[in-house]
Design a protein around this motif. Sequence first.
Motif, mmCIF file in Angstrom:
data_model
loop_
_atom_site.group_PDB
_atom_site.id
_atom_site.type_symbol
_atom_site.label_atom_id
_atom_site.label_comp_id
_atom_site.label_asym_id
_atom_site.label_seq_id
_atom_site.Cartn_x
_atom_site.Cartn_y
_atom_site.Cartn_z
ATOM 1 N N MET A 47 -8.686 64.172 13.327
ATOM 2 C CA MET A 47 -9.945 63.263 13.313
ATOM 3 C C MET A 47 -11.084 64.052 12.970
ATOM 4 N N VAL A 48 -11.326 65.240 13.610
ATOM 5 C CA VAL A 48 -12.311 66.146 13.277
ATOM 6 C C VAL A 48 -12.198 66.522 11.855
ATOM 7 N N SER A 49 -11.061 67.327 11.157
ATOM 8 C CA SER A 49 -11.112 67.310 9.995
ATOM 9 C C SER A 49 -11.364 66.424 8.961
ATOM 10 N N THR A 50 -11.078 65.029 9.188
ATOM 11 C CA THR A 50 -11.097 63.831 8.460
ATOM 12 C C THR A 50 -12.678 63.692 8.329
ATOM 13 N N LEU A 51 -13.281 63.871 9.403
ATOM 14 C CA LEU A 51 -14.778 63.599 9.460
ATOM 15 C C LEU A 51 -15.432 64.534 8.798
ATOM 16 N N LEU A 52 -15.060 65.747 8.757
ATOM 17 C CA LEU A 52 -15.555 67.032 8.048
ATOM 18 C C LEU A 52 -15.440 66.641 6.560
ATOM 19 N N ALA A 53 -14.124 66.350 6.167
ATOM 20 C CA ALA A 53 -14.045 66.000 4.607
ATOM 21 C C ALA A 53 -14.871 64.906 4.268
ATOM 22 N N ILE A 54 -14.900 63.693 5.105
ATOM 23 C CA ILE A 54 -15.883 62.491 4.564
ATOM 24 C C ILE A 54 -17.357 63.112 4.590
ATOM 25 N N GLY A 55 -17.939 64.221 5.560
ATOM 26 C CA GLY A 55 -19.101 64.480 5.394
ATOM 27 C C GLY A 55 -19.378 65.434 4.430
ATOM 28 N N VAL A 56 -18.321 66.271 3.860
ATOM 29 C CA VAL A 56 -18.512 67.252 2.671
ATOM 30 C C VAL A 56 -18.577 66.101 1.399
ATOM 31 N N LEU A 57 -17.797 64.964 1.481
ATOM 32 C CA LEU A 57 -17.945 64.097 0.307
ATOM 33 C C LEU A 57 -19.174 63.468 0.082
ATOM 34 N N TYR A 58 -19.670 63.112 1.227
ATOM 35 C CA TYR A 58 -20.921 62.502 1.357
ATOM 36 C C TYR A 58 -22.103 63.250 0.793
ATOM 37 N N ILE A 59 -22.287 64.307 1.385
ATOM 38 C CA ILE A 59 -23.033 65.424 0.884
ATOM 39 C C ILE A 59 -22.988 65.765 -0.594
ATOM 40 N N VAL A 60 -22.021 65.842 -1.005
ATOM 41 C CA VAL A 60 -21.683 66.119 -2.395
ATOM 42 C C VAL A 60 -22.212 64.963 -3.357
ATOM 43 N N ALA A 61 -21.767 63.660 -2.998
ATOM 44 C CA ALA A 61 -22.153 62.432 -3.616
ATOM 45 C C ALA A 61 -23.867 62.409 -3.703
ATOM 46 N N ARG A 62 -24.384 62.683 -2.540
ATOM 47 C CA ARG A 62 -25.805 62.632 -2.569
ATOM 48 C C ARG A 62 -26.503 63.586 -3.349
ATOM 49 N N LEU A 63 -26.155 64.819 -3.146
ATOM 50 C CA LEU A 63 -26.598 65.869 -4.170
ATOM 51 C C LEU A 63 -26.284 65.668 -5.671
ATOM 52 N N GLN A 64 -25.383 65.038 -5.997
ATOM 53 C CA GLN A 64 -25.203 64.558 -7.259
ATOM 54 C C GLN A 64 -25.666 63.420 -7.909
ATOM 55 N N GLY A 65 -26.469 62.707 -6.869
ATOM 56 C CA GLY A 65 -27.184 61.505 -7.229
ATOM 57 C C GLY A 65 -26.341 60.258 -7.372
ATOM 58 N N ARG A 66 -25.130 60.237 -6.777
ATOM 59 C CA ARG A 66 -24.174 59.026 -6.947
ATOM 60 C C ARG A 66 -24.056 58.443 -5.609
ATOM 61 N N PRO A 67 -23.803 57.197 -5.472
ATOM 62 C CA PRO A 67 -23.752 56.435 -4.231
ATOM 63 C C PRO A 67 -22.259 56.724 -3.643
ATOM 64 N N PHE A 68 -22.367 56.918 -2.480
ATOM 65 C CA PHE A 68 -20.957 57.276 -1.639
ATOM 66 C C PHE A 68 -20.334 55.891 -1.122
ATOM 67 N N GLY A 69 -19.212 55.636 -1.487
ATOM 68 C CA GLY A 69 -18.689 54.473 -0.940
ATOM 69 C C GLY A 69 -17.370 53.964 -1.555
ATOM 70 N N VAL A 70 -16.540 53.179 -1.051
ATOM 71 C CA VAL A 70 -15.184 52.690 -1.866
ATOM 72 C C VAL A 70 -15.584 52.057 -2.999
ATOM 73 N N LYS A 71 -16.519 51.253 -2.911
ATOM 74 C CA LYS A 71 -16.790 50.475 -3.999
ATOM 75 C C LYS A 71 -17.256 51.295 -5.392
ATOM 76 N N ALA A 72 -18.226 52.105 -4.947
ATOM 77 C CA ALA A 72 -18.612 53.035 -5.985
ATOM 78 C C ALA A 72 -17.642 53.891 -6.391
ATOM 79 N N TYR A 73 -16.594 54.374 -5.518
ATOM 80 C CA TYR A 73 -15.669 55.217 -6.090
ATOM 81 C C TYR A 73 -14.527 54.414 -7.045
ATOM 82 N N TRP A 74 -14.104 53.344 -6.726
ATOM 83 C CA TRP A 74 -13.403 52.509 -7.481
ATOM 84 C C TRP A 74 -13.957 52.353 -8.790
ATOM 85 N N ALA A 75 -15.191 51.551 -8.751
ATOM 86 C CA ALA A 75 -16.117 51.518 -10.147
ATOM 87 C C ALA A 75 -16.040 52.575 -10.762
ATOM 88 N N GLU A 76 -16.280 53.808 -10.334
ATOM 89 C CA GLU A 76 -16.410 54.884 -11.148
ATOM 90 C C GLU A 76 -14.931 55.107 -11.778
#
Length: 91
Positions: free
Chosen positions: A28-57
């Motif tokens: 659970m901790v490693s999953t939360l860490l991975a999701i946190g990293v993905l969230y930070i990377v998405a925010r730094l690149q100016g993209r929305p973070f979420g399932v809908k945005a991922y599949w749309a992309e």
Amino acid sequence: MNFIRHTLRAILFVILAFFGLIMATVFMVSTLLAIGVLYIVARLQGRPFGVKAYWAERRRAPMSPGAAPWPARKAHGQKPDVVDIEMREIP
């Protein structure tokens, strides 16, 4: 003798349950860490973070050269026709 056997089984069960709890916590901790990293990377690149945005992309992404497009479905639940098959005779 029976008491000792049951006690040892109970101790082994508790130890295994404890290690299972530790492994689940690490997962659970490693999953939360991975999701946190993905969230930070998405925010730094100016993209929305979420399932809908991922599949749309993914749907908008250009296909790689040589990749076949997804087969189009026919009317309500029918599978597309087979285009290429290989037949072998089995003696």
